[in-house]
Design an enzyme around this catalytic site. Structure first.
Site, mmCIF file in Angstrom:
data_model
loop_
_atom_site.group_PDB
_atom_site.id
_atom_site.type_symbol
_atom_site.label_atom_id
_atom_site.label_comp_id
_atom_site.label_asym_id
_atom_site.label_seq_id
_atom_site.Cartn_x
_atom_site.Cartn_y
_atom_site.Cartn_z
ATOM 1 C CE LYS A 274 -10.323 -1.966 0.414
ATOM 2 N NZ LYS A 274 -9.335 -0.889 0.412
HETATM 3 C C1 5RP Z 1 -5.978 -3.934 1.843
HETATM 4 C C2 5RP Z 1 -6.545 -2.600 1.597
HETATM 5 C C3 5RP Z 1 -6.041 -1.806 0.497
HETATM 6 O O1 5RP Z 1 -6.282 -0.457 0.716
HETATM 7 C C4 5RP Z 1 -6.748 -2.192 -0.745
HETATM 8 O O2 5RP Z 1 -6.467 -3.494 -1.125
HETATM 9 C C5 5RP Z 1 -6.384 -1.179 -1.781
HETATM 10 O O3 5RP Z 1 -7.034 -1.141 -2.852
HETATM 11 P P1 5RP Z 1 -6.644 -1.801 -4.230
HETATM 12 O O4 5RP Z 1 -6.739 -3.285 -4.064
HETATM 13 O O5 5RP Z 1 -7.778 -1.238 -5.065
HETATM 14 O O6 5RP Z 1 -5.296 -1.324 -4.682
HETATM 15 O O7 5RP Z 1 -7.408 -2.195 2.268
HETATM 16 O O8 5RP Z 1 -5.497 -4.015 3.129
#
Ligand code: 5RP
Length: 292
Positions: A203
């Site tokens: 991710k």
């Molecule tokens: C960071 C993550 C969060 O779940 C992620 O950043 C969440 O999503 P968004 O940025 O879309 O609110 O994995 O540790």
């Protein structure tokens, strides 16, 4: 460590020649065991190899910030539109109905809220991930942060060791500290370090030159949505990421902080699985919002 002097700048990304997949729709996953593939196929649609993951793990660092004050009210009604839920085990057990048919990417590192994300996390016991039937374990990696990189990379390879043992895929989550430059060069480094240490999914964040980040990472990439932006912009972000090779999004704030989260998640889903362009998806968002 190879000598970094005179290293050739990366350029041979082969953008027009995608990495081959054999008998399984996700790149880099053809040689995994049955259980691992079966869990990945619950997260990523076997039809198109893509996933709309809904992230709501924010509270474990930020507390009850906008949109996750009451996960039973804000997130649970959205689960029917998502392919996967990313959350902590605390929220999972306390709030998510076990009857809900959704694979869970379990936030599997735990730690303090001090110094935001780049903290001193440890990985939870894999037996607990198995107990809650996790489809994947997510572990944050802070590449380039002198204080925490070694610890977080160790967390990742520990999670990969136990994940391999029990057939649970691991998602490496690239953290970005304020001092790090959010460019393609950095994200290529961070995502590749996750993949080289055994992450089955990575991710990360969308950036200019994202197609080089995807090309240089041998396993599927999903993007975080990041801070809340106008709905049309978030749909554009999702569209660009998918067009440039992401296998999906793991989006939080841009869904649950939307003026209409249910309409937004359905519009994001149309970008990911139905090939909607940003304008079409935004029209869908507006139509659904108007008819609520
Ligand atoms: C960071 C993550 C969060 O779940 C992620 O950043 C969440 O999503 P968004 O940025 O879309 O609110 O994995 O540790």
């Amino acid at each position: 460590m190879p000598d970094m002097d005179n290293f050739k700048e990366a350029e041979a990304f082969g953008i027009d020649t995608p990495q081959k997949t054999i008998g399984f729709p996700l790149k880099g996953c053809s040689n995994l065991d049955w259980g691992m593939k079966n869990r990945l196929a619950r997260i990523f649609s076997p039809k198109d190899g893509r996933s709309l993951m809904l992230a709501c793990d924010h509270g474990f660092i930020m507390g009850p910030t906008g949109g996750v004050e009451r996960i039973d009210l804000s997130i649970v009604p959205l689960l029917k539109y998502a392919d996967c839920l990313m959350c902590t085990r605390g929220v999972l057990r306390a709030v998510i109905p076990p009857t809900q048919d959704i694979p869970v990417c379990l936030r599997s590192d735990a730690g303090t809220s001090v110094t935001t994300e780049l903290n001193d996390n440890v990985v939870i016991d894999v037996q607990d991930a198995i107990r809650v039937n996790a489809a994947a374990m997510a572990v944050m990696v802070a590449v380039g942060d002198a204080a925490t990189e070694a610890k977080t990379v160790a967390n990742l390879y520990h999670a990969v060791d136990v994940g391999q043992r029990y057939g649970i895929p691991v998602m490496g989550v690239t953290a970005v500290g304020k001092q790090m430059t959010r460019d393609a060069r950095y994200f290529r480094l961070a995502t590749r370090i996750c993949a080289e240490n055994g992450a089955n999914i990575v991710k990360t964040y969308y950036t200019e030159g994202f197609e080089t980040v995807v090309a240089a990472c041998p396993v599927p990439i999903v993007i975080a949505g990041g801070k809340k932006v106008p709905e049309r912009d978030a749909l554009e972000l999702a569209y660009r990421a998918i067009s440039e090779g992401a296998a999906g999004v793991d989006m939080g704030r841009n869904v649950f902080q939307s003026t209409n989260p249910a309409a937004m998640i359905r519009a994001v889903g149309a970008v990911i699985h139905r090939g909607f362009k940003p304008d079409e998806a935004y029209q869908m968002f507006q139509d659904l919002s108007a008819s609520k």
